[in-house]
Design an enzyme around this catalytic site. Structure first.
Site, PDB file in Angstrom:
ATOM      1  CE1 TYR A  61       0.603   1.533   4.529  1.00  0.00           C
ATOM      2  CE2 TYR A  61       0.818  -0.917   4.407  1.00  0.00           C
ATOM      3  CZ  TYR A  61       1.207   0.384   5.037  1.00  0.00           C
ATOM      4  OH  TYR A  61       1.653   0.353   6.132  1.00  0.00           O
ATOM      5  CB  CYS A  62       1.458   4.105  -1.628  1.00  0.00           C
ATOM      6  SG  CYS A  62       0.202   4.322  -3.329  1.00  0.00           S
ATOM      7  CB  ALA A  63       0.026   8.269   0.612  1.00  0.00           C
TER       8      ALA A  63
END
Length: 334
Positions: A95-97
């Site tokens: 995941y990222c932001a």
């Protein structure tokens, strides 16, 4: 394989994952993350700031090209580490932001190599929204709440009881004026993530052991609904001989620094007699920690402790095994 997952599907796959990657910058990761994640960043702190500035002030296309170049360089550096510890075919969550280019870029590369990749749609932002909603609608209401004076062994009991919530452990704070003796605390978001991670794994119909806490532990605050549900739980008052309590607390005070000690004393000074304050400081400066703890328990903690009006059960912790047996028996009867 690359699978896009909503939050619930992503969380359901957690136990099967071999690696959980947080693709955000180190600064973002250090502030808070999904429990158990490792930071293999797409962009470093400086790169993230540079790309973001170019995107906003100059050219989106230029920013995308520069970002892609940085991501390729960083992934190339991390692939050897990932492959060394996680063989091709392993299951990797990422995941990222916001579920954008940073996580998708790494996910595509890993999936083409042969990893089974699960990417969180909406990223960390959507995960945090899910956490907050979970707390607002908290289904867990069956709490066995351990209260009692400082040093009676509630934390030690929790470690041997199941299921249980070690809120002080998540907060890295003992909940008292000297509670920060454990060291640096997590951010509020990381505290909430740890609490969520523990509660989410427990069935709502289970009776959960937890320690009676103030709403605030140092710099972090227990989510409102969690605190409310704990307050309505079955209250058990734990007692223990004064000598055992002193010995238990002494363990935590062995490495207290002068700076920490005098700061904590300044906090409690308005609540103790001047003669007691002077006696505690004198004992500390003579390195007589046994007397320091005795004074603090007898002349501060025991005096300010407020036992609730309604206590359902009293258990003595002079014998830990016996106390644990009584608590487990109580759980079975509720």
């Amino acid at each position: 394989m690359l699978k896009e997952c909503d939050v619930e599907t992503f969380l359901a796959s957690r136990e099967a994952l071999d690696l959980l990657i947080d693709a955000r910058s180190p600064k973002e990761f250090s502030e808070s993350c999904i429990v158990g994640a490792q930071n293999f960043y797409a962009l470093s702190d400086a790169q993230h700031q540079e790309v973001g500035t170019i995107y906003k002030q100059r050219s989106r296309n230029e920013a995308k090209i520069l970002g892609a170049r940085y991501i390729c360089e960083n992934v190339a550096a991390d692939l050897q580490t990932i492959a060394k510890h996680y063989p091709i075919g392993s299951k990797i969550g990422i995941y990222c932001a916001r579920g954008g280019l940073r996580s998708s870029s790494i996910a595509i590369i890993l999936s083409h190599i042969g990893y089974q990749v699960y990417r969180l749609e909406g990223g960390y932002k959507r995960y945090r929204a899910y956490v907050l909603t979970f707390f607002e609608q908290l289904p867990h209401r069956r709490f066995i709440v351990l209260g009692g004076k400082t040093g009676c062994g509630k934390t030690e009991l929790l470690k041997r009881l199941s299921p249980s919530l070690d809120i002080e452990g998540f907060a890295n704070h003992l909940g008292s004026s000297f509670g920060a003796v454990c060291g640096a605390q997590p951010s509020q978001k990381m505290f909430e993530n740890s609490l969520f991670n523990a509660l989410y794994s427990l069935k709502p119909d289970q009776s959960i052991f937890v320690e009676a806490e103030s709403k605030r532990l140092g710099k972090v605050t227990i989510p409102a609904r969690v605190y409310q549900n704990i307050q309505t739980g079955v209250r058990v008052e734990i007692t223990a001989p004064f000598e055992m309590r002193t010995k238990r607390i002494l363990h935590y005070y062995q490495n207290v620094t002068p700076e920490f000690f005098y700061r904590a004393m300044a906090i409690i000074a308005p609540y103790i007699r001047k003669s007691v304050k002077e006696a505690i400081i004198d004992a500390y400066e003579r390195r007589d920690l046994q007397s320091v703890v005795t004074f603090l328990l007898r002349d501060y903690y025991d005096l300010v402790y407020q036992k609730p009006l309604h206590v359902s059960f009293f258990f003595d912790n002079a014998n830990e095994a016996s106390c644990i047996a009584s608590l487990l028996n109580l759980r079975e009867t509720l």
